[in-house]
Write a protein that holds these residues in place. Structure first.
Motif, short mmCIF file in Angstrom:
data_model
loop_
_atom_site.label_atom_id
_atom_site.label_comp_id
_atom_site.label_asym_id
_atom_site.label_seq_id
_atom_site.Cartn_x
_atom_site.Cartn_y
_atom_site.Cartn_z
N ILE A 127 0.86 -1.18 0.00
CA ILE A 127 0.00 0.00 0.00
C ILE A 127 0.90 1.22 0.00
CG2 ILE A 127 -1.74 1.33 1.24
CD1 ILE A 127 -2.78 -1.23 2.45
N VAL A 128 0.67 2.12 -0.95
CA VAL A 128 1.42 3.37 -1.02
C VAL A 128 0.44 4.52 -0.81
CG1 VAL A 128 3.00 4.80 -2.35
CG2 VAL A 128 3.01 2.32 -2.67
N GLU A 129 0.70 5.34 0.20
CA GLU A 129 -0.14 6.51 0.46
C GLU A 129 0.37 7.65 -0.41
OE1 GLU A 129 -2.68 6.03 2.10
OE2 GLU A 129 -2.27 4.37 3.48
N PHE A 140 2.31 9.09 -10.74
CA PHE A 140 1.45 7.91 -10.77
C PHE A 140 1.98 6.91 -11.79
CE2 PHE A 140 -1.90 10.52 -8.78
CZ PHE A 140 -2.41 9.61 -7.87
N GLY A 141 2.37 7.43 -12.95
CA GLY A 141 2.86 6.55 -14.01
C GLY A 141 4.08 5.75 -13.59
N SER A 155 -5.11 -1.29 -7.59
CA SER A 155 -6.41 -0.67 -7.36
C SER A 155 -6.21 0.56 -6.47
CB SER A 155 -7.39 -1.66 -6.70
OG SER A 155 -6.90 -2.07 -5.43
N PHE A 156 -7.25 1.40 -6.38
CA PHE A 156 -7.15 2.62 -5.60
C PHE A 156 -8.33 2.72 -4.63
CE2 PHE A 156 -4.91 3.60 -9.50
CZ PHE A 156 -3.78 4.27 -9.05
N LYS A 157 -8.07 3.32 -3.49
CA LYS A 157 -9.11 3.67 -2.53
C LYS A 157 -8.75 5.00 -1.88
CE LYS A 157 -10.93 -0.88 -1.28
NZ LYS A 157 -11.21 -1.82 -0.17
N ILE A 182 -4.82 9.51 -1.08
CA ILE A 182 -5.24 8.39 -1.90
C ILE A 182 -4.33 7.20 -1.61
CG2 ILE A 182 -5.52 7.55 -4.27
CD1 ILE A 182 -5.99 10.45 -5.09
N SER A 183 -4.92 6.04 -1.47
CA SER A 183 -4.15 4.83 -1.22
C SER A 183 -4.08 3.98 -2.48
CB SER A 183 -4.77 4.00 -0.08
OG SER A 183 -4.74 4.73 1.13
N LEU A 184 -2.87 3.62 -2.88
CA LEU A 184 -2.67 2.70 -4.00
C LEU A 184 -2.43 1.31 -3.43
CD1 LEU A 184 -0.44 3.16 -7.13
CD2 LEU A 184 -0.18 1.13 -5.70
N TYR A 185 -3.22 0.34 -3.88
CA TYR A 185 -3.11 -1.04 -3.42
C TYR A 185 -2.51 -1.88 -4.55
CZ TYR A 185 -6.20 0.22 0.44
OH TYR A 185 -6.74 0.81 1.55
N ALA A 186 -1.42 -2.54 -4.27
CA ALA A 186 -0.77 -3.42 -5.26
C ALA A 186 -0.69 -4.82 -4.68
CB ALA A 186 0.63 -2.90 -5.59
#
Length: 205
Positions: A127-129, A140-141, A155-157, A182-186
């Protein structure tokens, strides 16, 4: 099964508290470079009777040593740059598998991920905040390409959810206001290009 969670950028321990309540058998290691926040994090976890989370008062970086760090500063809202001890996360994790790695480290996220790239086959989820623009200058790229190249599903949340459970009100430093990110979920895919949800034989020491 005792999942291993590594929380980098613990702030005041709210995330560690959430995971400790949701996964009471987990072994949680939290890193926080700001010594004031690290102490508050320890106090918050202790006050809630959390015994499976360990707070390390160190910054996370791509080498061991000492790094400049913007600390909480005084109670009048001022911030100051101090030198704090840092650990190279790649060396700290070593050959150990990790169920969840969370990064919220003031723009250093992408640099640390690149340094830890060889460890990713043993990390189930990251998870990257995200907060842009960031001090690290990445985009982001950059993150999307990095995780795609390493066989992760993205995915994002907007935030971590508590599944309807009321979490205890945390203590925040008097001169700080928590902001939304925004949290990036990998999540790692397996060899068949499917999401890997198999358990890992991890012990909490």
């Amino acid at each position: 099964k005792n999942p291993v969670i590594v929380d980098c950028g613990a702030y005041v321990g709210l995330t560690a508290l959430f995971y400790a309540q949701r996964f009471p058998q987990a072994c949680i290691h939290s890193f926080e470079g700001d010594p004031v926040r690290a102490r508050i994090s320890q106090g918050n976890l202790r006050s809630q009777g959390v015994g499976n989370a360990h707070v390390h008062s160190k910054a996370v970086w791509i080498e061991d040593g000492v790094v400049p760090f913007q600390a909480s500063g005084s109670t009048n809202g001022a911030r100051e740059t101090i030198e704090v001890p840092a650990i190279r996360l790649k060396n700290w994790i070593g050959d150990n598998p990790v169920d969840l790695l969370r990064l919220n480290i003031k723009g250093a996220e992408f640099h640390v991920l690149q340094d830890c790239e060889s460890l990713l086959p043993r990390i189930r989820m990251v998870i990257v905040e995200l907060q842009f623009p960031n001090a690290g200058g990445y985009t982001f790229g950059n993150l999307l390409n990095f995780f795609e190249a390493n066989n992760f599903e993205i995915s994002f949340k907007n935030h971590l959810e508590s599944n309807g459970k009321d979490l205890p009100k945390p203590q925040f430093p008097s001169n700080q206001t928590p902001g939304a990110k925004i949290s990036l979920y990998a999540r790692r895919r397996n060899r068949k290009n499917e999401i890997d949800i198999s358990p890992l034989p991890i012990q909490c020491n």
